[in-house]
Design a protein around this motif. Structure first.
Motif, PDB file in Angstrom:
ATOM      1  N   SER A   1       0.828  -1.203   0.000  1.00 13.69           N
ATOM      2  CA  SER A   1       0.000   0.000   0.000  1.00 13.69           C
ATOM      3  C   SER A   1       0.863   1.254   0.000  1.00 13.69           C
ATOM      4  CB  SER A   1      -0.930   0.000   1.215  1.00 13.69           C
ATOM      5  OG  SER A   1      -1.817  -1.100   1.176  1.00 13.69           O
ATOM      6  N   LEU A   2       1.958   1.228   0.763  1.00 12.12           N
ATOM      7  CA  LEU A   2       2.835   2.402   0.805  1.00 12.12           C
ATOM      8  C   LEU A   2       3.487   2.652  -0.551  1.00 12.12           C
ATOM      9  CD1 LEU A   2       4.166   4.630   2.484  1.00 12.12           C
ATOM     10  CD2 LEU A   2       5.985   3.012   3.042  1.00 12.12           C
ATOM     11  N   VAL A   3       3.946   1.599  -1.210  1.00 11.49           N
ATOM     12  CA  VAL A   3       4.561   1.770  -2.530  1.00 11.49           C
ATOM     13  C   VAL A   3       3.525   2.268  -3.542  1.00 11.49           C
ATOM     14  CG1 VAL A   3       5.643   0.539  -4.456  1.00 11.49           C
ATOM     15  CG2 VAL A   3       6.386   0.094  -2.116  1.00 11.49           C
ATOM     16  N   PHE A   4       2.319   1.730  -3.487  1.00  8.71           N
ATOM     17  CA  PHE A   4       1.260   2.176  -4.398  1.00  8.71           C
ATOM     18  C   PHE A   4       0.945   3.654  -4.176  1.00  8.71           C
ATOM     19  CE2 PHE A   4      -3.290   2.600  -5.473  1.00  8.71           C
ATOM     20  CZ  PHE A   4      -3.260   2.169  -6.794  1.00  8.71           C
ATOM     21  N   VAL A   5       0.844   4.057  -2.917  1.00 11.88           N
ATOM     22  CA  VAL A   5       0.578   5.465  -2.602  1.00 11.88           C
ATOM     23  C   VAL A   5       1.760   6.341  -3.013  1.00 11.88           C
ATOM     24  CG1 VAL A   5       0.348   7.059  -0.664  1.00 11.88           C
ATOM     25  CG2 VAL A   5      -1.093   5.026  -0.785  1.00 11.88           C
ATOM     26  N   GLY A   6       2.987   5.850  -2.784  1.00  8.58           N
ATOM     27  CA  GLY A   6       4.160   6.619  -3.175  1.00  8.58           C
ATOM     28  C   GLY A   6       4.236   6.859  -4.670  1.00  8.58           C
ATOM     29  N   GLU A   7       3.823   5.874  -5.463  1.00  6.95           N
ATOM     30  CA  GLU A   7       3.783   6.072  -6.918  1.00  6.95           C
ATOM     31  C   GLU A   7       2.813   7.189  -7.290  1.00  6.95           C
ATOM     32  OE1 GLU A   7       4.808   1.430  -8.234  1.00  6.95           O
ATOM     33  OE2 GLU A   7       2.755   2.202  -8.308  1.00  6.95           O
ATOM     34  N   GLY A   8       1.664   7.229  -6.607  1.00  3.23           N
ATOM     35  CA  GLY A   8       0.723   8.310  -6.879  1.00  3.23           C
ATOM     36  C   GLY A   8       1.263   9.671  -6.506  1.00  3.23           C
ATOM     37  N   LEU A   9       1.994   9.741  -5.385  1.00  5.39           N
ATOM     38  CA  LEU A   9       2.579  11.017  -4.964  1.00  5.39           C
ATOM     39  C   LEU A   9       3.643  11.498  -5.942  1.00  5.39           C
ATOM     40  CD1 LEU A   9       2.956  10.399  -1.115  1.00  5.39           C
ATOM     41  CD2 LEU A   9       1.196  11.727  -2.286  1.00  5.39           C
ATOM     42  N   LEU A  10       4.450  10.584  -6.453  1.00 12.24           N
ATOM     43  CA  LEU A  10       5.496  10.972  -7.402  1.00 12.24           C
ATOM     44  C   LEU A  10       4.924  11.335  -8.769  1.00 12.24           C
ATOM     45  CD1 LEU A  10       8.280   8.337  -6.601  1.00 12.24           C
ATOM     46  CD2 LEU A  10       8.223  10.755  -5.947  1.00 12.24           C
ATOM     47  N   LEU A  11       3.830  10.686  -9.159  1.00 13.24           N
ATOM     48  CA  LEU A  11       3.262  10.938 -10.484  1.00 13.24           C
ATOM     49  C   LEU A  11       2.325  12.142 -10.519  1.00 13.24           C
ATOM     50  CD1 LEU A  11       2.484   7.308 -11.719  1.00 13.24           C
ATOM     51  CD2 LEU A  11       4.347   8.810 -12.432  1.00 13.24           C
ATOM     52  N   PHE A  12       1.922  12.647  -9.367  1.00 12.93           N
ATOM     53  CA  PHE A  12       1.015  13.799  -9.366  1.00 12.93           C
ATOM     54  C   PHE A  12       1.655  15.049  -9.969  1.00 12.93           C
ATOM     55  CE2 PHE A  12      -1.075  17.417  -7.160  1.00 12.93           C
ATOM     56  CZ  PHE A  12      -2.318  17.283  -7.746  1.00 12.93           C
ATOM     57  N   PRO A  13       2.906  15.412  -9.602  1.00  9.39           N
ATOM     58  CA  PRO A  13       3.529  16.555 -10.301  1.00  9.39           C
ATOM     59  C   PRO A  13       3.644  16.328 -11.806  1.00  9.39           C
ATOM     60  CG  PRO A  13       4.753  16.014  -8.317  1.00  9.39           C
ATOM     61  CD  PRO A  13       3.788  14.897  -8.529  1.00  9.39           C
ATOM     62  N   LEU A  14       3.938  15.091 -12.216  1.00  6.49           N
ATOM     63  CA  LEU A  14       3.990  14.798 -13.648  1.00  6.49           C
ATOM     64  C   LEU A  14       2.641  15.062 -14.301  1.00  6.49           C
ATOM     65  CD1 LEU A  14       5.444  13.482 -16.151  1.00  6.49           C
ATOM     66  CD2 LEU A  14       4.445  11.331 -15.370  1.00  6.49           C
ATOM     67  N   LEU A  15       1.562  14.682 -13.618  1.00  6.26           N
ATOM     68  CA  LEU A  15       0.224  14.918 -14.160  1.00  6.26           C
ATOM     69  C   LEU A  15      -0.028  16.407 -14.385  1.00  6.26           C
ATOM     70  CD1 LEU A  15      -2.672  13.909 -14.836  1.00  6.26           C
ATOM     71  CD2 LEU A  15      -3.189  14.158 -12.403  1.00  6.26           C
ATOM     72  N   LEU A  16       0.397  17.236 -13.454  1.00 10.53           N
ATOM     73  CA  LEU A  16       0.216  18.681 -13.612  1.00 10.53           C
ATOM     74  C   LEU A  16       0.994  19.211 -14.816  1.00 10.53           C
ATOM     75  CD1 LEU A  16       0.415  19.870  -9.893  1.00 10.53           C
ATOM     76  CD2 LEU A  16      -1.619  19.379 -11.254  1.00 10.53           C
ATOM     77  N   PHE A  17       2.223  18.733 -14.997  1.00 11.12           N
ATOM     78  CA  PHE A  17       3.008  19.159 -16.154  1.00 11.12           C
ATOM     79  C   PHE A  17       2.375  18.682 -17.459  1.00 11.12           C
ATOM     80  CE2 PHE A  17       6.418  19.897 -13.066  1.00 11.12           C
ATOM     81  CZ  PHE A  17       6.982  21.053 -13.578  1.00 11.12           C
ATOM     82  N   VAL A  18       1.835  17.472 -17.464  1.00 13.85           N
ATOM     83  CA  VAL A  18       1.224  16.935 -18.680  1.00 13.85           C
ATOM     84  C   VAL A  18      -0.024  17.716 -19.053  1.00 13.85           C
ATOM     85  CG1 VAL A  18       0.031  14.923 -19.630  1.00 13.85           C
ATOM     86  CG2 VAL A  18       2.191  14.628 -18.424  1.00 13.85           C
ATOM     87  N   VAL A  19      -0.861  18.031 -18.070  1.00 14.35           N
ATOM     88  CA  VAL A  19      -2.143  18.677 -18.349  1.00 14.35           C
ATOM     89  C   VAL A  19      -1.967  20.154 -18.674  1.00 14.35           C
ATOM     90  CG1 VAL A  19      -4.391  19.294 -17.367  1.00 14.35           C
ATOM     91  CG2 VAL A  19      -3.441  17.014 -16.989  1.00 14.35           C
ATOM     92  N   TYR A  20      -1.132  20.859 -17.906  1.00 18.73           N
ATOM     93  CA  TYR A  20      -1.090  22.316 -18.015  1.00 18.73           C
ATOM     94  C   TYR A  20       0.139  22.864 -18.741  1.00 18.73           C
ATOM     95  CZ  TYR A  20      -4.891  22.129 -14.661  1.00 18.73           C
ATOM     96  OH  TYR A  20      -6.078  21.864 -14.040  1.00 18.73           O
ATOM     97  N   PHE A  21       1.146  22.035 -18.985  1.00 21.88           N
ATOM     98  CA  PHE A  21       2.358  22.537 -19.629  1.00 21.88           C
ATOM     99  C   PHE A  21       2.763  21.727 -20.847  1.00 21.88           C
ATOM    100  CE2 PHE A  21       2.602  23.778 -15.162  1.00 21.88           C
ATOM    101  CZ  PHE A  21       2.792  25.145 -15.277  1.00 21.88           C
ATOM    102  N   ASP A  22       1.907  20.794 -21.307  1.00 20.44           N
ATOM    103  CA  ASP A  22       2.162  20.013 -22.523  1.00 20.44           C
ATOM    104  C   ASP A  22       3.537  19.352 -22.500  1.00 20.44           C
ATOM    105  OD1 ASP A  22      -0.325  20.652 -23.595  1.00 20.44           O
ATOM    106  OD2 ASP A  22       0.426  22.506 -24.481  1.00 20.44           O
ATOM    107  N   LEU A  23       3.789  18.582 -21.460  1.00 24.14           N
ATOM    108  CA  LEU A  23       5.052  17.862 -21.362  1.00 24.14           C
ATOM    109  C   LEU A  23       5.164  16.865 -22.501  1.00 24.14           C
ATOM    110  CD1 LEU A  23       7.566  17.479 -19.522  1.00 24.14           C
ATOM    111  CD2 LEU A  23       6.322  15.598 -18.437  1.00 24.14           C
ATOM    112  N   GLY A  24       6.358  16.734 -23.069  1.00 30.87           N
ATOM    113  CA  GLY A  24       6.575  15.842 -24.191  1.00 30.87           C
ATOM    114  C   GLY A  24       6.288  14.387 -23.845  1.00 30.87           C
ATOM    115  N   ALA A  25       5.875  13.636 -24.846  1.00 25.97           N
ATOM    116  CA  ALA A  25       5.505  12.230 -24.625  1.00 25.97           C
ATOM    117  C   ALA A  25       6.704  11.399 -24.185  1.00 25.97           C
ATOM    118  CB  ALA A  25       4.894  11.649 -25.907  1.00 25.97           C
TER     119      ALA A  25
END
Length: 259
Positions: free
Chosen positions: A173-197
């Motif tokens: 559960s901790l590793v699963f939650v940690g993946e979500g915490l690390l990927l959340f900033p990436l999600l913001l960059f993808v949605v609002y800053f058009d991060l490259g694929a």
């Protein structure tokens, strides 16, 4: 001569013929121009997507502001090598609430990333009802987590004791939650800053591989001794990692085929 309407005792009305020059000009007048080009669909302009991201931010801010001790204790227990971390390791109702919020946050992050990946490949149906399909993807990601917990619990109940099974579920559960915490900033960059694929794929792969490595090491430390450790780990992960991942992929393909 213009025809006259019936005359009453007070006033005279003049009627305009239907085929007059003014009526003909109005009927035949066309405004020149060309149809506009519709703007492409963007996640940043979707109010529903923005609301889900704001909800993720609120849940994360709540947990980080009030549950820092809970998170720190979970990290300490994960890297601890003792069989029993503490005599008072039972979770309170508040700790359970923090865990549930973090799991929901991770499910939303994974669902948003899947939706963003498919939004450029299945645009017509996804853009018609984005929240409906996003909800399906979030439910599929959370069901993947619950399925893996169920499989882990059954396998550990069969071969290991209850204490080891509990430690493993907490670690997963901790590793699963940690993946979500690390990927959340990436999600913001993808949605609002058009991060490259390419950068997006590399970062997601790095986070997922890091999570598997941590689980691999933790599994070896909890369940298996020094002898035949590699053999048991391969069997354990092949049975309980590949099958849920395959089912998740088939579920996402089935949902996308309904579009």
């Amino acid at each position: 001569m213009t025809p006259r309407c019936p005359v009453d005792s007070l006033q005279v009305h003049y009627c305009q013929p239907q085929d007059s020059l003014l009526a003909t000009m109005v009927q035949r007048t066309e405004i020149p121009g060309r149809p506009g080009v519709p703007l492409p669909y963007q996640l940043r302009t979707d109010d529903g997507i923005t609301s889900v991201i704001l909800l993720c931010m609120c849940m994360l801010a709540y947990v980080l502001s009030r549950g820092r001790h809970f998170l720190w204790q979970q990290v300490k227990d994960f890297f601890s090598t003792r069989e029993r971390s503490s005599l008072f390791a039972e979770e309170t109702n508040t700790d359970v609430r923090y865990r549930v919020l973090l799991l929901l946050h991770t499910g939303m992050v994974f669902g948003l990333l899947v939706f963003e990946y498919l939004s450029g490949r299945l645009p017509t149906a996804l853009h018609a009802h984005p929240i409906r399909w996003l909800g399906l993807y979030i439910v599929a990601c959370l069901a993947y987590y619950l399925l893996k917990c169920a499989l882990y619990s059954f396998a550990n109940w069969t071969f290991f004791d209850k204490q080891k099974s509990r430690r493993w579920l907490d670690s997963y559960s901790l590793v699963f939650v940690g993946e979500g915490l690390l990927l959340f900033p990436l999600l913001l960059f993808v949605v609002y800053f058009d991060l490259g694929a390419e950068k997006k794929v590399l970062f997601i792969a790095f986070v997922l591989v890091l999570g598997k490595i941590l689980l691999f090491c933790k599994c070896a430390g909890i369940f298996f001794g020094k002898y035949y450790r590699a053999f048991y780990l391969i069997v354990y992960f092949c049975a309980l990692e590949i099958l849920p991942s395959f089912l998740l992929g088939r579920t996402l393909i089935t949902i996308s085929s309904l579009l």
